[in-house]
Design a protein around this motif. Sequence first.
Motif, mmCIF file in Angstrom:
data_model
loop_
_atom_site.group_PDB
_atom_site.id
_atom_site.type_symbol
_atom_site.label_atom_id
_atom_site.label_comp_id
_atom_site.label_asym_id
_atom_site.label_seq_id
_atom_site.Cartn_x
_atom_site.Cartn_y
_atom_site.Cartn_z
ATOM 1 N N SER A 1 -80.642 127.193 68.986
ATOM 2 C CA SER A 1 -81.569 126.051 69.047
ATOM 3 C C SER A 1 -82.100 125.636 67.669
ATOM 4 N N PRO A 2 -82.398 126.564 66.712
ATOM 5 C CA PRO A 2 -82.844 126.082 65.388
ATOM 6 C C PRO A 2 -81.780 125.241 64.678
ATOM 7 N N PHE B 1 -81.481 121.936 66.353
ATOM 8 C CA PHE B 1 -82.643 121.108 66.025
ATOM 9 C C PHE B 1 -82.459 120.450 64.660
ATOM 10 N N ARG B 2 -82.034 121.234 63.691
ATOM 11 C CA ARG B 2 -81.860 120.679 62.343
ATOM 12 C C ARG B 2 -80.741 119.643 62.302
ATOM 13 N N HIS C 1 -82.112 116.614 63.895
ATOM 14 C CA HIS C 1 -83.204 116.059 63.086
ATOM 15 C C HIS C 1 -82.672 115.352 61.845
ATOM 16 N N SER C 2 -81.557 115.835 61.303
ATOM 17 C CA SER C 2 -81.005 115.193 60.109
ATOM 18 C C SER C 2 -80.585 113.753 60.410
ATOM 19 N N ARG D 1 -84.401 112.166 62.340
ATOM 20 C CA ARG D 1 -85.606 112.297 61.515
ATOM 21 C C ARG D 1 -86.879 112.130 62.365
ATOM 22 N N ARG E 1 -89.060 114.711 65.038
ATOM 23 C CA ARG E 1 -89.104 116.063 65.600
ATOM 24 C C ARG E 1 -89.032 116.032 67.133
ATOM 25 N N LEU F 1 -76.921 120.362 55.614
ATOM 26 C CA LEU F 1 -77.518 121.485 56.348
ATOM 27 C C LEU F 1 -77.136 122.830 55.738
#
Lengths: 185, 210
Positions: free
Chosen positions: A32-33, A36-37, A40-41, A44, A46, A145
Amino acid sequence: MASFEEISLVLLSSTKSAESEIDLTALVETYSPLLFRVSHSLLRSRVEAEDVVQDTFLRVLQRHRSLPEVRDMRVWLVRIAWNLAIDRVRRRKTQHADADFIQTLVAPNIPADKALDEFRRMTAVLAEIERLPKPERHALLLSSLEELDTAEIATIIGRTESATRALLFRARTRLRTRLEKGARR
Amino acid sequence: MNPHEEAIDKVLAALRDAPVPQHLDRRILNSIEEAHQSQRNTFFGNIIPNEAPRGRSPGIPAFPATRTALACCAVLALAALTLTHFKRNTTPANTATSPINANSPAPLASSTVSIPPSAPRTPQSSSAKAHGLNTPHSANVTSHEDHAAISHPAPPLPLTEQERLLLRVAHRGHPNDLAQYTSERQAAQVEQEKAEYLAFFEPPKTGESE
């Protein structure tokens, strides 16, 4: 509500035996991290990135029968999240405001005029990233990333490894050139 | 380092180091669990209830939606059966005139159309009576005859004014003249035409030839 320990989230493939058991809880905790990133990239935001991660695992739940056939779980999950994020960007009706994200880039302890200058500079960079051709932008964002190698990025965006490297090079060059041109004006 | 490169790196680093929200995995697991539960209720719960109440037949689902659907299906099936039966009973009268049905009086009686008692009835033949046969009702017979009658071509339509004019132009000879045109007259006319022809095409008479 029962706890996670009580509820079995182990997905059993009906056709395969015990060796094909996949622990969804472990998948969520592990990936999940990263997911998420990744989302999000592109987004943008959250909140939206979290929604994408959730949707990704819901998709996994829906297709749990095909899980044992997945070779590289990490790339597969990133690809799902990436495509979901692209869909979400496409469905946005208005231009997404990056003010919140840019605010986090500006150092808090600098004078107001310098902070404003920095804010404008970061806004210009993000705007130029958005203006890049889609394949170049996607390659650049995924490479930022630093958790995915070129082969994995190539799999996610559906290009060859060499093509991905070329895309990355072109993206970087184009971005720099455009920023320089913008600064001269 | 180029300031633009620096700015690019800064933005990309910020994207890379975006802080992951706390308890993200916990929230995701919660939502997955809810989705899993609802999925199970949707797909399996409707068919196989988790806890079937005592006294209920194990085959019947416990959920009102399914029960309603089953009841609707049953009603529809009944309606379809009734319609089929009704259609079969009110099939056309030609079944009554068929020789197969003539030998089975009971179904024939029920299949004919009900007629008021005051309606005239055709007398049944003695042989039919003797054999216990029910002859079909006259109304049925006439209707059958009507249907089975041979179709004739339509009578010719009267001539229009234009057609009459055309006929007059084509047939100029008066009937009286035509009646007087006998074989002697015809032969004399042929002779005359022949003589005229020969006179026209006869080569001129010269002294040398004579």
